[in-house]
Design an enzyme around this catalytic site. Structure first.
Site, mmCIF file in Angstrom:
data_model
loop_
_atom_site.group_PDB
_atom_site.id
_atom_site.type_symbol
_atom_site.label_atom_id
_atom_site.label_comp_id
_atom_site.label_asym_id
_atom_site.label_seq_id
_atom_site.Cartn_x
_atom_site.Cartn_y
_atom_site.Cartn_z
ATOM 1 N N ASP A 186 0.876 -1.169 0.000
ATOM 2 C CA ASP A 186 0.000 0.000 0.000
ATOM 3 C C ASP A 186 0.917 1.224 0.000
ATOM 4 O O ASP A 186 1.476 1.585 1.032
ATOM 5 C CB ASP A 186 -0.902 0.003 1.233
ATOM 6 N N GLU A 188 -1.188 -1.188 -4.866
ATOM 7 C CA GLU A 188 -2.427 -0.468 -5.115
ATOM 8 C C GLU A 188 -2.199 0.673 -6.099
ATOM 9 O O GLU A 188 -1.188 1.365 -6.039
ATOM 10 C CB GLU A 188 -2.997 0.080 -3.807
ATOM 11 N N ASP A 243 -2.488 1.246 6.936
ATOM 12 C CA ASP A 243 -1.570 0.992 5.827
ATOM 13 C C ASP A 243 -1.190 -0.492 5.746
ATOM 14 O O ASP A 243 -1.117 -1.067 4.663
ATOM 15 C CB ASP A 243 -0.304 1.844 5.973
#
Length: 167
Positions: free
Chosen positions: A7, A67, A140
């Site tokens: 992430d 992502e 996160d």
């Protein structure tokens, strides 16, 4: 198969490593790379690149998922995070590890079955799917584990049906 989920962020980059064996998902480790806000941007990016490289060396994943960035208000933040994301992608690619990119919508659908799921719903499903005692402290890291789970499901679909839902 071992999967690294990332992430991306500049202040905090979540990461999570999971193993898959058939339908079984097992968490190996997860954490967060943090860089100080006062540090020069080049140094922050270098620190992220180095730490991602260390994680890759330590866990030797077979593949990785990251992502896609989505920012609708602050273009300055998007630019800086995009730079950091680029070095993360470079670190993975230099190790010859296949990398897939997932949108937040794809992650929510894969993990919860609902594209408008809230962060708390995603976090609860990550906890359930990986049989964690508790939800990770930082969003996160939870998001990184959700990306790894999404990649595991996507990989399974690709192999079972010959399709590649991720690009």
């Amino acid at each position: 198969m071992r999967i690294l989920g990332i992430d991306p962020g500049i202040g905090r980059t979540g990461w999570g490593v999971i193993d898959t064996e058939g339908q079984k998902l097992t968490v190996k480790d997860f954490g967060c790379i943090e860089t100080p806000a006062g540090m020069e941007i080049g140094e922050r990016i270098e620190q992220i690149y180095d730490r991602v490289g260390e994680i890759l060396d330590e866990y030797n994943p077979d593949s990785a998922g990251i992502e896609e960035l989505f920012f609708n208000t602050n273009s300055k933040t998007a630019f800086v995070v995009g730079q950091a994301r680029g070095v993360m992608m470079l670190a993975v690619t230099k190790k010859k590890i296949p990398l897939s990119i997932y949108t937040p919508l794809q992650v929510k659908i894969a993990v919860t079955g609902y594209g408008r799921a809230e962060k708390r719903q995603v976090a609860q499903m990550v906890k359930t799917l990986l049989k964690l005692e508790s939800i990770p402290k930082l969003d996160d890291t939870t998001d990184a584990l959700a990306i790894a789970i999404t990649h595991a499901f996507s990989y399974r679909l690709k192999n079972e049906f010959g399709k590649n839902p991720a690009k």
